[in-house]
Design an enzyme around this catalytic site. Sequence first.
Site, PDB file in Angstrom:
ATOM      1  N   ASN A  40       1.068  -1.202  -0.006  1.00 13.00           N
ATOM      2  CA  ASN A  40       0.046  -0.107   0.051  1.00 13.00           C
ATOM      3  C   ASN A  40       0.786   1.240  -0.030  1.00 13.00           C
ATOM      4  O   ASN A  40       0.523   2.401   0.572  1.00 13.00           O
ATOM      5  CB  ASN A  40      -0.809   0.031   1.276  1.00 13.00           C
ATOM      6  CG  ASN A  40      -1.514  -1.128   1.286  1.00 13.00           C
ATOM      7  OD1 ASN A  40      -1.320  -1.966   2.456  1.00 13.00           O
ATOM      8  ND2 ASN A  40      -2.660  -1.630   0.513  1.00 13.00           N
ATOM      9  N   ASN A  67      -2.475  -8.817  -1.687  1.00 12.01           N
ATOM     10  CA  ASN A  67      -3.539  -8.653  -2.764  1.00 12.01           C
ATOM     11  C   ASN A  67      -3.407  -7.282  -3.506  1.00 12.01           C
ATOM     12  O   ASN A  67      -4.119  -7.103  -4.615  1.00 12.01           O
ATOM     13  CB  ASN A  67      -4.898  -8.666  -2.099  1.00 12.01           C
ATOM     14  CG  ASN A  67      -4.998  -7.641  -1.076  1.00 12.01           C
ATOM     15  OD1 ASN A  67      -4.116  -7.875  -0.041  1.00 12.01           O
ATOM     16  ND2 ASN A  67      -6.087  -6.853  -1.018  1.00 12.01           N
ATOM     17  N   HIS A  68      -2.551  -6.177  -3.263  1.00 13.17           N
ATOM     18  CA  HIS A  68      -2.608  -5.066  -4.027  1.00 13.17           C
ATOM     19  C   HIS A  68      -1.450  -5.200  -4.864  1.00 13.17           C
ATOM     20  O   HIS A  68      -0.735  -4.150  -5.193  1.00 13.17           O
ATOM     21  CB  HIS A  68      -2.503  -3.788  -2.954  1.00 13.17           C
ATOM     22  CG  HIS A  68      -3.828  -3.615  -2.407  1.00 13.17           C
ATOM     23  ND1 HIS A  68      -4.690  -2.880  -2.971  1.00 13.17           N
ATOM     24  CD2 HIS A  68      -4.185  -3.687  -1.126  1.00 13.17           C
ATOM     25  CE1 HIS A  68      -5.702  -2.809  -2.354  1.00 13.17           C
ATOM     26  NE2 HIS A  68      -5.347  -3.269  -1.001  1.00 13.17           N
ATOM     27  N   HIS A 178      -1.764  -7.635   6.064  1.00 11.56           N
ATOM     28  CA  HIS A 178      -2.950  -7.351   5.480  1.00 11.56           C
ATOM     29  C   HIS A 178      -4.041  -6.615   6.244  1.00 11.56           C
ATOM     30  O   HIS A 178      -4.700  -5.790   5.772  1.00 11.56           O
ATOM     31  CB  HIS A 178      -3.457  -8.711   4.692  1.00 11.56           C
ATOM     32  CG  HIS A 178      -4.821  -8.469   4.331  1.00 11.56           C
ATOM     33  ND1 HIS A 178      -4.995  -7.620   3.016  1.00 11.56           N
ATOM     34  CD2 HIS A 178      -5.831  -8.870   4.453  1.00 11.56           C
ATOM     35  CE1 HIS A 178      -6.237  -7.574   2.709  1.00 11.56           C
ATOM     36  NE2 HIS A 178      -6.915  -8.248   3.390  1.00 11.56           N
ATOM     37  N   HIS A 180      -3.623  -4.816   8.959  1.00  8.66           N
ATOM     38  CA  HIS A 180      -3.127  -3.161   9.232  1.00  8.66           C
ATOM     39  C   HIS A 180      -3.291  -2.869  10.898  1.00  8.66           C
ATOM     40  O   HIS A 180      -3.637  -1.823  11.102  1.00  8.66           O
ATOM     41  CB  HIS A 180      -3.896  -2.231   8.338  1.00  8.66           C
ATOM     42  CG  HIS A 180      -3.540  -2.110   7.025  1.00  8.66           C
ATOM     43  ND1 HIS A 180      -3.676  -1.108   6.215  1.00  8.66           N
ATOM     44  CD2 HIS A 180      -2.902  -3.059   6.104  1.00  8.66           C
ATOM     45  CE1 HIS A 180      -3.253  -1.510   4.859  1.00  8.66           C
ATOM     46  NE2 HIS A 180      -2.599  -2.788   4.950  1.00  8.66           N
TER      47      HIS A 180
HETATM   48 FE   LIG Z   1      -2.226  -3.921   3.408  1.00  8.31          FE
HETATM   49 FE   LIG Z   2      -3.669  -6.614   1.535  1.00  7.27          FE
END
Ligand SMILES: [Fe+2]
Ligand SMILES: [Fe+2]
Length: 271
Positions: A40, A67-68, A178, A180
């Site tokens: 991120n 996933n990003h 993930h 956070h």
């Molecule tokens: Fe993340």
């Molecule tokens: Fe993630």
Amino acid sequence: MRILFLGDIVGRCGREVVLSRLPTLRATLALDLVIVNAENASHGFGLSPGIATDLLNGGVDVITLGNHSWDRRDLIPHISAAPRIIRPINFPPGSPGNGSVQVELADGRKALVVNAMGRLFMDPLDDPFRCVTDLLTRHRLGVTTQAIVVDIHAEATSEKWAFGNVLDGRVSLVVGTHTHTPTADHRILPAGTAFQTDAGMCGDYDSVIGMTKEPAMARFIRKMPGERLQPAEGDATLCGIMVETDDATGLARRLAPIRQGGLLSQTLPDF
Ligand SMILES: [Fe+2]
Ligand SMILES: [Fe+2]
């Protein structure tokens, strides 16, 4: 080996807290290896090649994703030539980049870093358990490598606990990313693997998992698409876990969380 793992860097303030504090942390904590999740880092979505280079030049040894991974499309042509940036190992066969990297420290010691993604409440992918255990048939802790660190990027705490226990005794550290949100369950599992369900994020905690509050709250309340989510840009907390391993066995000797700057209670490893 003294290893620092930092959770998901979110936006500019997350990058800045990491880049500004890492040189001092590397020296004072005598760190041998620094790993960050940076899925991120570019305005909350993905990782640009320029930011990846800044992190790798700023004291980071290996970058993991999740996933990003492909939110910034310019990373796709870049990642194959940048082996220290890894994406989940259980992405479809033929995906660009690699799911693991073996790094050699200046003194010759070796460390294997692996990134895997969970499947519960996430995109369907190959089995992360089988992908990582297959990889570990080629890497033996304390034999071919002095340390193995696994970033399990997943939503469900149950899947992450299972991951830690499946790999207990075969790797140095299993740490989640993930969500956070740092968890207080860091511990050494019975066969010697250090574990934490989630490392937390490096970002502004006066937010909704790193994004400005108003649009994020509105999505939940109105159940309609709204304003694009933007990273919060207040004071960021650097957040992660430090582990010291035994070079002969590769197993964990001690671990402690680290939280520096921003809103969260501050803590620094005392070993
Ligand atoms: Fe993340
Ligand atoms: Fe993630």
